[in-house]
Scaffold this motif. Structure first.
Motif, PDB file in Angstrom:
ATOM      1  N   ILE A  94      24.076  60.610  41.401  1.00  0.00           N
ATOM      2  CA  ILE A  94      23.168  60.161  42.449  1.00  0.00           C
ATOM      3  C   ILE A  94      23.882  59.229  43.429  1.00  0.00           C
ATOM      4  CG2 ILE A  94      21.063  58.840  42.918  1.00  0.00           C
ATOM      5  CD1 ILE A  94      20.016  59.894  40.201  1.00  0.00           C
ATOM      6  N   GLU A  95      24.711  58.341  42.899  1.00  0.00           N
ATOM      7  CA  GLU A  95      25.409  57.394  43.769  1.00  0.00           C
ATOM      8  C   GLU A  95      26.715  56.974  43.117  1.00  0.00           C
ATOM      9  OE1 GLU A  95      24.722  53.132  46.071  1.00  0.00           O
ATOM     10  OE2 GLU A  95      23.346  53.705  44.484  1.00  0.00           O
ATOM     11  N   SER A  96      27.734  56.837  43.923  1.00  0.00           N
ATOM     12  CA  SER A  96      29.022  56.301  43.506  1.00  0.00           C
ATOM     13  C   SER A  96      29.574  55.547  44.706  1.00  0.00           C
ATOM     14  CB  SER A  96      29.969  57.437  43.110  1.00  0.00           C
ATOM     15  OG  SER A  96      31.248  56.934  42.835  1.00  0.00           O
ATOM     16  N   ARG A  97      29.930  54.275  44.496  1.00  0.00           N
ATOM     17  CA  ARG A  97      30.435  53.526  45.633  1.00  0.00           C
ATOM     18  C   ARG A  97      31.350  52.405  45.172  1.00  0.00           C
ATOM     19  NH1 ARG A  97      26.894  48.933  47.240  1.00  0.00           N
ATOM     20  NH2 ARG A  97      25.326  48.736  45.629  1.00  0.00           N
ATOM     21  N   ASP A  98      32.135  51.930  46.111  1.00  0.00           N
ATOM     22  CA  ASP A  98      33.077  50.847  45.892  1.00  0.00           C
ATOM     23  C   ASP A  98      32.370  49.530  46.196  1.00  0.00           C
ATOM     24  OD1 ASP A  98      35.174  49.051  45.841  1.00  0.00           O
ATOM     25  OD2 ASP A  98      36.288  49.985  47.474  1.00  0.00           O
ATOM     26  N   LEU A  99      32.078  48.758  45.170  1.00  0.00           N
ATOM     27  CA  LEU A  99      31.382  47.484  45.370  1.00  0.00           C
ATOM     28  C   LEU A  99      32.253  46.450  46.058  1.00  0.00           C
ATOM     29  CD1 LEU A  99      29.415  47.162  42.020  1.00  0.00           C
ATOM     30  CD2 LEU A  99      28.554  47.875  44.245  1.00  0.00           C
ATOM     31  N   ALA A 100      33.570  46.595  45.959  1.00  0.00           N
ATOM     32  CA  ALA A 100      34.456  45.634  46.616  1.00  0.00           C
ATOM     33  C   ALA A 100      34.269  45.662  48.128  1.00  0.00           C
ATOM     34  CB  ALA A 100      35.909  45.915  46.256  1.00  0.00           C
ATOM     35  N   SER A 101      33.891  46.821  48.660  1.00  0.00           N
ATOM     36  CA  SER A 101      33.709  46.905  50.112  1.00  0.00           C
ATOM     37  C   SER A 101      32.481  46.127  50.591  1.00  0.00           C
ATOM     38  CB  SER A 101      33.598  48.371  50.549  1.00  0.00           C
ATOM     39  OG  SER A 101      32.460  48.969  49.976  1.00  0.00           O
ATOM     40  N   ASP A 102      31.586  45.756  49.673  1.00  0.00           N
ATOM     41  CA  ASP A 102      30.403  44.963  50.016  1.00  0.00           C
ATOM     42  C   ASP A 102      30.661  43.459  49.920  1.00  0.00           C
ATOM     43  OD1 ASP A 102      29.048  47.353  50.246  1.00  0.00           O
ATOM     44  OD2 ASP A 102      28.122  47.216  48.266  1.00  0.00           O
ATOM     45  N   ALA A 103      31.848  43.089  49.466  1.00  0.00           N
ATOM     46  CA  ALA A 103      32.143  41.680  49.211  1.00  0.00           C
ATOM     47  C   ALA A 103      32.317  40.896  50.504  1.00  0.00           C
ATOM     48  CB  ALA A 103      33.413  41.564  48.366  1.00  0.00           C
ATOM     49  N   ASP A 104      32.068  39.623  50.409  1.00  0.00           N
ATOM     50  CA  ASP A 104      32.297  38.694  51.512  1.00  0.00           C
ATOM     51  C   ASP A 104      33.800  38.594  51.744  1.00  0.00           C
ATOM     52  OD1 ASP A 104      32.625  36.503  53.184  1.00  0.00           O
ATOM     53  OD2 ASP A 104      31.522  35.109  51.904  1.00  0.00           O
ATOM     54  N   ASP A 106      35.550  36.375  52.987  1.00  0.00           N
ATOM     55  CA  ASP A 106      36.074  35.042  52.703  1.00  0.00           C
ATOM     56  C   ASP A 106      36.113  34.745  51.204  1.00  0.00           C
ATOM     57  OD1 ASP A 106      36.449  34.481  55.411  1.00  0.00           O
ATOM     58  OD2 ASP A 106      34.375  33.787  55.618  1.00  0.00           O
ATOM     59  N   THR A 107      35.468  35.591  50.407  1.00  0.00           N
ATOM     60  CA  THR A 107      35.470  35.452  48.953  1.00  0.00           C
ATOM     61  C   THR A 107      35.850  36.802  48.365  1.00  0.00           C
ATOM     62  OG1 THR A 107      33.638  33.882  49.170  1.00  0.00           O
ATOM     63  CG2 THR A 107      34.127  34.678  46.957  1.00  0.00           C
ATOM     64  N   PRO A 108      37.131  37.102  48.232  1.00  0.00           N
ATOM     65  CA  PRO A 108      37.560  38.417  47.767  1.00  0.00           C
ATOM     66  C   PRO A 108      37.111  38.699  46.332  1.00  0.00           C
ATOM     67  CG  PRO A 108      39.426  36.920  47.888  1.00  0.00           C
ATOM     68  CD  PRO A 108      38.245  36.205  48.479  1.00  0.00           C
ATOM     69  N   TRP A 109      36.966  39.979  46.011  1.00  0.00           N
ATOM     70  CA  TRP A 109      36.492  40.407  44.691  1.00  0.00           C
ATOM     71  C   TRP A 109      37.341  39.851  43.567  1.00  0.00           C
ATOM     72  CZ3 TRP A 109      39.862  42.898  41.548  1.00  0.00           C
ATOM     73  CH2 TRP A 109      40.985  43.477  42.144  1.00  0.00           C
ATOM     74  N   TYR A 110      38.611  39.603  43.815  1.00  0.00           N
ATOM     75  CA  TYR A 110      39.511  39.171  42.753  1.00  0.00           C
ATOM     76  C   TYR A 110      39.527  37.650  42.572  1.00  0.00           C
ATOM     77  CZ  TYR A 110      42.420  38.668  46.915  1.00  0.00           C
ATOM     78  OH  TYR A 110      42.882  38.339  48.159  1.00  0.00           O
ATOM     79  N   ARG A 111      38.767  36.917  43.357  1.00  0.00           N
ATOM     80  CA  ARG A 111      38.796  35.451  43.277  1.00  0.00           C
ATOM     81  C   ARG A 111      38.533  34.925  41.857  1.00  0.00           C
ATOM     82  NH1 ARG A 111      37.087  30.928  47.446  1.00  0.00           N
ATOM     83  NH2 ARG A 111      37.064  29.175  46.022  1.00  0.00           N
ATOM     84  N   PRO A 112      37.529  35.445  41.122  1.00  0.00           N
ATOM     85  CA  PRO A 112      37.332  34.929  39.762  1.00  0.00           C
ATOM     86  C   PRO A 112      38.547  35.146  38.856  1.00  0.00           C
ATOM     87  CG  PRO A 112      35.404  36.160  40.470  1.00  0.00           C
ATOM     88  CD  PRO A 112      36.472  36.386  41.503  1.00  0.00           C
ATOM     89  N   LEU A 113      39.341  36.170  39.136  1.00  0.00           N
ATOM     90  CA  LEU A 113      40.528  36.431  38.325  1.00  0.00           C
ATOM     91  C   LEU A 113      41.616  35.388  38.553  1.00  0.00           C
ATOM     92  CD1 LEU A 113      40.770  40.283  38.839  1.00  0.00           C
ATOM     93  CD2 LEU A 113      39.795  39.070  36.892  1.00  0.00           C
ATOM     94  N   GLN A 114      41.543  34.693  39.683  1.00  0.00           N
ATOM     95  CA  GLN A 114      42.533  33.662  39.982  1.00  0.00           C
ATOM     96  C   GLN A 114      42.283  32.385  39.193  1.00  0.00           C
ATOM     97  OE1 GLN A 114      41.899  33.668  44.242  1.00  0.00           O
ATOM     98  NE2 GLN A 114      43.816  34.768  44.569  1.00  0.00           N
TER      99      GLN A 114
END
Length: 120
Positions: A94-104, A106-114
């Motif tokens: 039904i749906e498949s999408r890249d959630l990283a493209s919805d990210a702010d 100024d706050t990249p998706w990988y920030r918590p990994l840092q």
């Protein structure tokens, strides 16, 4: 992989960052489908590589390596391969999408990994 539940016994199933660990995604998705009642839903999110991934780019390869090491992954599949596995398993996608493209931006998706947002 065999889920110890009867066929058609759940109204919904989900997978969160687990399917990349399975050696055969199609079989894992078939098992999730087996325990679903007709008309039920499966949802999930996982690490995937988008069509923008360039295996010749050293920076991309380092990010991929670090994600695999940090999550104990044998590899990271392309989104299209995961979508195909779902369809081969019998799901209607039904749906498949890249959630990283919805990210702010100024706050990249990988920030918590840092780890910089946490204090001890």
């Amino acid at each position: 992989m065999k889920i110890p539940e009867d066929d058609e016994s759940f109204d919904a199933t989900y997978a969160i960052e687990s399917m990349p660990h399975g050696p055969d995604k199609t079989e894992a998705f078939r098992e999730a489908l087996r325990i679903l009642r007709p008309g039920s839903y499966f949802t999930g999110y996982d690490w995937c590589l988008t069509e923008r991934f360039d295996s010749k780019n050293p920076e991309y390869m380092k990010i991929k390596h670090d994600i695999m090491a940090g999550n104990g992954l044998p590899d990271i599949a392309l989104t299209t391969d995961v979508d195909s596995a779902l369809i081969r398993a019998g799901f209607e996608l039904i749906e498949s999408r890249d959630l990283a493209s919805d990210a702010d931006p100024d706050t990249p998706w990988y920030r918590p990994l840092q780890g910089r947002d946490y204090s001890l």
